[in-house]
Motif scaffolding. Sequence first.
Motif, PDB file in Angstrom:
ATOM      1  N   ALA A   1      12.423  23.610  -7.321  1.00 14.93           N
ATOM      2  CA  ALA A   1      11.141  24.129  -7.929  1.00 14.93           C
ATOM      3  C   ALA A   1      10.168  23.136  -7.739  1.00 14.93           C
ATOM      4  N   ALA A   2      10.501  21.953  -8.138  1.00 15.08           N
ATOM      5  CA  ALA A   2       9.465  20.848  -8.101  1.00 15.08           C
ATOM      6  C   ALA A   2       8.670  20.749  -6.631  1.00 15.08           C
ATOM      7  N   ARG A   3       9.456  20.620  -5.732  1.00 13.72           N
ATOM      8  CA  ARG A   3       9.104  20.485  -4.375  1.00 13.72           C
ATOM      9  C   ARG A   3       7.984  21.594  -3.949  1.00 13.72           C
ATOM     10  N   ILE A   4       8.511  22.824  -4.385  1.00 13.85           N
ATOM     11  CA  ILE A   4       7.422  24.006  -3.908  1.00 13.85           C
ATOM     12  C   ILE A   4       6.195  24.029  -4.760  1.00 13.85           C
ATOM     13  N   SER A   5       6.360  23.796  -6.159  1.00  7.02           N
ATOM     14  CA  SER A   5       5.182  23.732  -6.955  1.00  7.02           C
ATOM     15  C   SER A   5       4.152  22.477  -6.357  1.00  7.02           C
ATOM     16  N   ASN A   6       4.711  21.296  -6.119  1.00  9.08           N
ATOM     17  CA  ASN A   6       4.033  20.248  -5.773  1.00  9.08           C
ATOM     18  C   ASN A   6       3.312  20.565  -4.238  1.00  9.08           C
ATOM     19  N   ALA A   7       4.151  21.430  -3.511  1.00  5.74           N
ATOM     20  CA  ALA A   7       3.424  21.592  -2.085  1.00  5.74           C
ATOM     21  C   ALA A   7       2.310  22.554  -2.478  1.00  5.74           C
TER      22      ALA A   7
ATOM     23  N   LEU B   1       9.885  29.430 -10.811  1.00  6.45           N
ATOM     24  CA  LEU B   1      10.930  29.584  -9.960  1.00  6.45           C
ATOM     25  C   LEU B   1      12.327  29.068 -10.587  1.00  6.45           C
ATOM     26  N   ARG B   2      12.233  28.165 -11.520  1.00  4.74           N
ATOM     27  CA  ARG B   2      13.484  27.840 -12.174  1.00  4.74           C
ATOM     28  C   ARG B   2      14.031  29.193 -12.979  1.00  4.74           C
ATOM     29  N   ASP B   3      13.061  30.065 -13.523  1.00  7.18           N
ATOM     30  CA  ASP B   3      13.622  31.375 -14.108  1.00  7.18           C
ATOM     31  C   ASP B   3      14.287  32.150 -12.999  1.00  7.18           C
ATOM     32  N   ASP B   4      13.857  32.074 -11.843  1.00  5.64           N
ATOM     33  CA  ASP B   4      14.417  32.996 -10.715  1.00  5.64           C
ATOM     34  C   ASP B   4      15.543  32.205 -10.107  1.00  5.64           C
ATOM     35  N   GLY B   5      15.912  31.272 -10.590  1.00  4.00           N
ATOM     36  CA  GLY B   5      17.293  30.450 -10.211  1.00  4.00           C
ATOM     37  C   GLY B   5      17.151  29.288  -9.393  1.00  4.00           C
TER      38      GLY B   5
ATOM     39  N   GLY C   1       7.485  17.403 -16.933  1.00  2.00           N
ATOM     40  CA  GLY C   1       7.206  16.030 -16.776  1.00  2.00           C
ATOM     41  C   GLY C   1       5.985  15.902 -15.629  1.00  2.00           C
ATOM     42  N   PRO C   2       5.331  14.732 -15.800  1.00  2.00           N
ATOM     43  CA  PRO C   2       4.159  14.501 -14.894  1.00  2.00           C
ATOM     44  C   PRO C   2       4.203  14.606 -13.582  1.00  2.00           C
ATOM     45  N   SER C   3       5.096  14.422 -12.994  1.00  2.00           N
ATOM     46  CA  SER C   3       5.297  14.798 -11.354  1.00  2.00           C
ATOM     47  C   SER C   3       5.367  15.923 -10.888  1.00  2.00           C
ATOM     48  N   VAL C   4       5.342  17.132 -11.851  1.00  2.00           N
ATOM     49  CA  VAL C   4       5.225  18.391 -11.365  1.00  2.00           C
ATOM     50  C   VAL C   4       3.833  18.740 -11.455  1.00  2.00           C
ATOM     51  N   LYS C   5       3.165  19.186 -10.376  1.00  2.00           N
ATOM     52  CA  LYS C   5       1.800  19.377 -10.333  1.00  2.00           C
ATOM     53  C   LYS C   5       1.167  20.871 -10.764  1.00  2.00           C
ATOM     54  N   LYS C   6       2.200  21.657 -10.681  1.00  2.00           N
ATOM     55  CA  LYS C   6       2.001  23.306 -11.372  1.00  2.00           C
ATOM     56  C   LYS C   6       3.234  23.399 -11.984  1.00  2.00           C
ATOM     57  N   PRO C   7       2.998  23.238 -13.328  1.00  2.00           N
ATOM     58  CA  PRO C   7       3.971  23.594 -14.156  1.00  2.00           C
ATOM     59  C   PRO C   7       4.538  25.177 -14.337  1.00  2.00           C
TER      60      PRO C   7
END
Length: 89
Positions: free
Chosen positions: A29-35, A19-23, A7-13
């Motif tokens: 995952a969204a929080r870390i990628s956006n940070a 991160l999702r692949d790592d569990g 989705g568009p809210s995730v800044k680094k897909p």
Amino acid sequence: MPRKSPGPSVKKPDVYEALRDDGASKEKAARISNAMAAEGSSTVGKRGGKAEPYEEWTVAELRKRASEIGIEGRSYMKKAKLIKALREH
């Protein structure tokens, strides 16, 4: 089968998917990628890792942390289940 776009809210897909692949949970995952997108990966990487492992926490400390992040049923959970719930949140 390809996954749905986060989705568009995730800044680094790409980071999100790794991160999702790592569990990691979707939220984490969204929080870390956006940070990472906002602050840079080196800043985000330096910030974490200062707490003791959950295995060294008391049950009371684990329940308090579970309460802070809103995990349901925490008062009935044993230590191992609390740790699992916290890691999967």
